[in-house]
Design an enzyme around this catalytic site. Structure first.
Site, PDB file in Angstrom:
ATOM      1  CB  SER A  37      -0.946  -0.019   1.211  1.00  0.00           C
ATOM      2  OG  SER A  37      -1.912   0.998   1.089  1.00  0.00           O
ATOM      3  CG  ASN A  38      -0.354   4.652  -1.331  1.00  0.00           C
ATOM      4  OD1 ASN A  38      -1.086   5.370  -0.649  1.00  0.00           O
ATOM      5  ND2 ASN A  38      -0.787   4.062  -2.446  1.00  0.00           N
ATOM      6  CE1 TYR A  39       4.263   5.386   5.556  1.00  0.00           C
ATOM      7  CE2 TYR A  39       5.441   5.768   3.514  1.00  0.00           C
ATOM      8  CZ  TYR A  39       5.396   5.224   4.781  1.00  0.00           C
ATOM      9  OH  TYR A  39       6.467   4.544   5.278  1.00  0.00           O
TER      10      TYR A  39
END
Ligand code: PMT
Length: 409
Positions: free
Chosen positions: A217-219
């Site tokens: 995923s990412n932030y």
């Protein structure tokens, strides 16, 4: 009218009618508005700061000079308060404050808010004073000046005045003031080209499963996309917000669809492609996903582990290719270098009408933080760099640009 999410400044001057303003603030709060109070020095003689702070659930602003000895003080509130507001309401407005506003003075917070309010936001002024004073040449001249600047002046009512005499000079009752505010805000909503439009916004990250307990995923926090959805809803658009996993509350009036992976986001968005007017891709969609999802929990037996990743569907790109001539496609470009060139490339490749470039420094812009620095690039137009703004304000600027594109079509 539901005023949920509307930001309203109530400016209060030194007239006897000021004693009714805590009730006005309460009525607005009950309708869901966020209310901030700007009180003149003379106003403090008629109504207490404590009452107003209690009912507005916030500080009461008076001087433009904040205390310098308090840790965490915001020294630019005199600017940001006016920028924050959807409407400025001055009730009661005295002859003195009418003169200050007409002359362009900024000697207290109320007068400064008048100058820093964003263009197009309504200013409603409710003069209340002695009848002769109201009819005087000076007051009428100042009223004419303020009217010529776009302020809405609501004639005071006739009846018994504080002096015991009868005349025109009474402030309307708080219930009537609320109706005036509702009318002003409603007509603003109706005048937006986004009113009644169907807008789809994607927001947040996607999660791409590795196994049953892990994902890529990412932030992304979803803050930028949610701010856009909220601002579009407040301009009267019918908003569908397709969100990856985030911990944010749904903005009022917005229909929300929760998804996890890019494939789910594409499927959800695809249902709305044909019928939406505007598609805004603010989600940080994972570009790749594991080619195969491992069932159960992957064991950590191997010293090294290799995955094959396959490309995810380009949701915004798909919409850009499919859209008809009246639909608008708006995207973001999250970059680290060569921002403008890369953003323009994405604008072309995805067939967008507008792209918002931002950088992923995670201090002032990009993921997670509450602020962003956008550069807006219209198809065939120059790049317009915006300063660092709250994501809420950045969302409003983005929508202002989308409104301009709609108007020019
Ligand atoms: O959520 P926050 O914490 O508030 O952070 C906001 C943000 C940084 C996520 C947001 O401002 C932002 O930049 N969103 C786009 C992030 C991104 O994926 O950028 P990109 O340059 O990789 O993608 C270009 C555009 O294509 C984006 O509009 C993206 O939504 C879209 N896209 C990308 C890949 C893909 N498979 N499908 C897409 O629709």
């Amino acid at each position: 009218m539901d005023l949920t999410g509307k930001n309203i400044i109530i400016g209060i001057c030194g007239g006897i009618a000021a004693y009714k303003t805590p009730h006005l603030v309460r009525l607005l709060k009950k309708k869901g508005a966020n209310v901030r109070v700007a009180l003149t020095d003379a106003g403090t003689r008629f109504v207490s700061e404590l009452s107003l702070a209690t009912v507005s659930q916030g500080p009461v602003y008076r001087s433009i000079f904040p205390p310098t000895d308090t840790h965490g003080t915001d020294f630019t509130t005199h600017i940001s308060l006016g920028e924050w507001a959807d409407a400025l309401v001055i009730a009661p407005a005295t002859a003195n404050t009418l003169a200050r506003l007409a002359a362009g003075l900024c000697d207290d917070m109320l007068a400064t808010c008048f100058l820093t309010l964003r263009p197009g936001k309504p200013v409603l002024i409710f003069p209340a004073m002695d009848g002769q004073m109201y009819l005087s040449h000076s007051v009428q001249r100042n009223i004419a000046t303020l009217k010529s600047q776009g302020a809405v002046i609501i004639e005071p009512e006739s009846g018994e005045l504080a002096s015991g005499q009868c005349g025109t000079g009474r402030m309307p009752e708080p219930e009537a003031i609320v109706e005036h505010i509702e009318t002003a805000l409603l007509s603003l909503v109706h005048s937006s080209p986004l009113h009644g439009k169907s807008i789809v916004v994607t927001a947040g990250p996607t999660r791409e499963k590795i196994d049953d307990v892990r994902f890529l995923s990412n932030y992304s926090s979803g803050k930028m996309g949610f701010a856009i959805a909220k601002a579009a809803g407040m301009r009267g658009a019918r908003v569908t917000l397709i969100s990856g996993p985030v911990g944010l509350a749904t903005p009022p009036g917005v229909e929300r669809i929760d998804v996890e992976s890019a494939a789910e986001m594409r499927d959800a968005a695809g249902n709305f492609f044909p019928s939406c007017d505007i598609f805004i891709g603010a989600a940080a969609v994972a570009d790749y996903r594991p080619a195969a999802v491992i069932r159960g929990k992957l064991k950590k037996n191997d010293p090294e582990l290799q995955f094959t990743l396959v490309k995810n569907p380009d949701i915004l790109g798909d919409f850009g290719q499919q859209k008809n001539p009246v639909q608008l496609a708006v995207g973001f470009a999250l970059e680290q270098e060569n921002g403008i060139d890369n953003a323009r490339k994405k604008l072309e490749e995805k067939n967008l009408d507008l792209i918002a470039l931002n950088f992923s420094d995670r201090r002032t812009s990009g993921f997670e933080v509450d602020t962003n620095m956008l550069t807006l690039i219209k198809r065939g137009g120059p790049a317009t760099e915006l300063p660092m703004l709250s994501k809420e304000e950045a969302a409003r600027k983005l929508l202002d640009t989308i409104e301009n594109i709609c108007r020019q079509r």
